[in-house]
Design an enzyme around this catalytic site. Sequence first.
Site, PDB file in Angstrom:
ATOM      1  N   SER A 320      54.490  33.515  41.084  1.00  0.00           N
ATOM      2  CA  SER A 320      53.192  33.437  40.408  1.00  0.00           C
ATOM      3  C   SER A 320      53.643  33.089  38.746  1.00  0.00           C
ATOM      4  CB  SER A 320      52.789  34.832  40.445  1.00  0.00           C
ATOM      5  OG  SER A 320      51.423  35.196  39.496  1.00  0.00           O
ATOM      6  N   LYS A 326      57.019  38.601  41.244  1.00  0.00           N
ATOM      7  CA  LYS A 326      56.203  38.072  42.549  1.00  0.00           C
ATOM      8  C   LYS A 326      57.084  37.208  43.385  1.00  0.00           C
ATOM      9  CE  LYS A 326      51.703  37.824  44.832  1.00  0.00           C
ATOM     10  NZ  LYS A 326      51.926  36.518  45.497  1.00  0.00           N
TER      11      LYS A 326
END
Length: 463
Positions: A320, A326
Amino acid sequence: MTKMRIETDHLGRRELPADAMIGIHTRRATENFDVSGIRLQDFPEFIRSLAMVKKAAAATNRELGLIDPAIAQAIDRACDRLITGEILAPHFPIDMIQGGAGTSTNMNVNEVIANLALEALGRPVGSYEVVNPNDHVNLSQSTNDVYPTAIRLTVLREGEVLVAALQALVTALRSKGDTFAGIVKVGRTQLQDAVPMLLGQEFEAFAETLEEDVAHFLGTAELMREVNLGGTAIGTGVNAPPGFSAAICAHLSMMSGIAVRPARNLVEATSDTGAFVTLSGALKRTAVKLSKICNDLRLLSSGPRAGFGEIRLPALQAGSSIMPGKVNPVIPEMVNQIGFQVIGNDLTVTLAASAGQLQLNAMEPVIVLNILQSLRLLVRGLDALRTRCIDGIEADAKRCQALYDGSLVLAAALNPFVGYAKATAFAGRALAEGIPLREAVERDSGLSAAQIDAIFGAGVVKS
């Protein structure tokens, strides 16, 4: 300034660089069919197959006394330069999607081979009175038997690569199945808890379903061995001498190392594209299975803390631009998309095959493009899935056990002891009260401790 030469056909004149290996037909094709940006030169394996057909044709024509041995030898040497990959781009610039049922592809190869042969003979390129793309390189042939034969040969050769990639992935999945054989987990149907299973069984099932496709593809690929060489324009064999079909198939089989045979009915074989539909369907079947496996991998690795989290995929890149830390399941996502593309390609092949008219299907170029693209995508996707995902998967055994312990998956194992209705009641009570299923059973079932231990022990999972 670049020195130019002039070539003419029945439509007029075109200028070409004096040393260009292409001729007027290829030049017109680049002007007329600039649509997809995907060029013949992007598929060297197809060019090699076309060159093998031309090499076999030259040998057959020489054997039958139809061509000067020196010209046949020069064509043979030119074909070898294409087969070895010494000569490829930029001499094959035409778009893979083209009108004319592949005539421009065939002529592109004819022109390059003719000019390479002229070069070998010490003649200027474009001296077609010595070696002619049509009269010599295309002798006893037509686009309509050369083009489909070359794609069949390509499928048979590249199919070996696909099978090897499939088998390698099967081996990798089976290895994970062995590694995870002792990990009990929740089996699920319709995304709901169902019955217990082993994580190893899940991966063994992945391996088995793809191993089935190895045999299925090999059986389907056998259809590709029947070719329409010698049928020329519509299968009647116009301009091909008696015995040409059998002779060229024998030469092509020997040169390529892949056995091909003449079709029983060359007229039927020239107009029919059913084998391509079947082959494309086999590729679609593999794509569908791969996509399903990748869906499962994404679910099983979801989280890392708020999802299933039963396995960990290799972390390959940041997931991300805004969410720190992430990591996404990028390889399964990529293979999913490959699957979608192959499924779409299969629809294109189906529609193109249905568009045939009378003695020829003019839509073969888009059939060729989509089958070659599907083969390439699947091979690359299989390799990436194996090396960048499957090989690095780790199991979270503690997470699997925790989900298993907190689930109601052993309710089905109660059926033989208390019946479906009572088992349902115990499951409902455990769910409503937020207690383990075992606790609900121990409290009200009347079963002995030994029976309860047998029901809730790991032995209920069948290996």
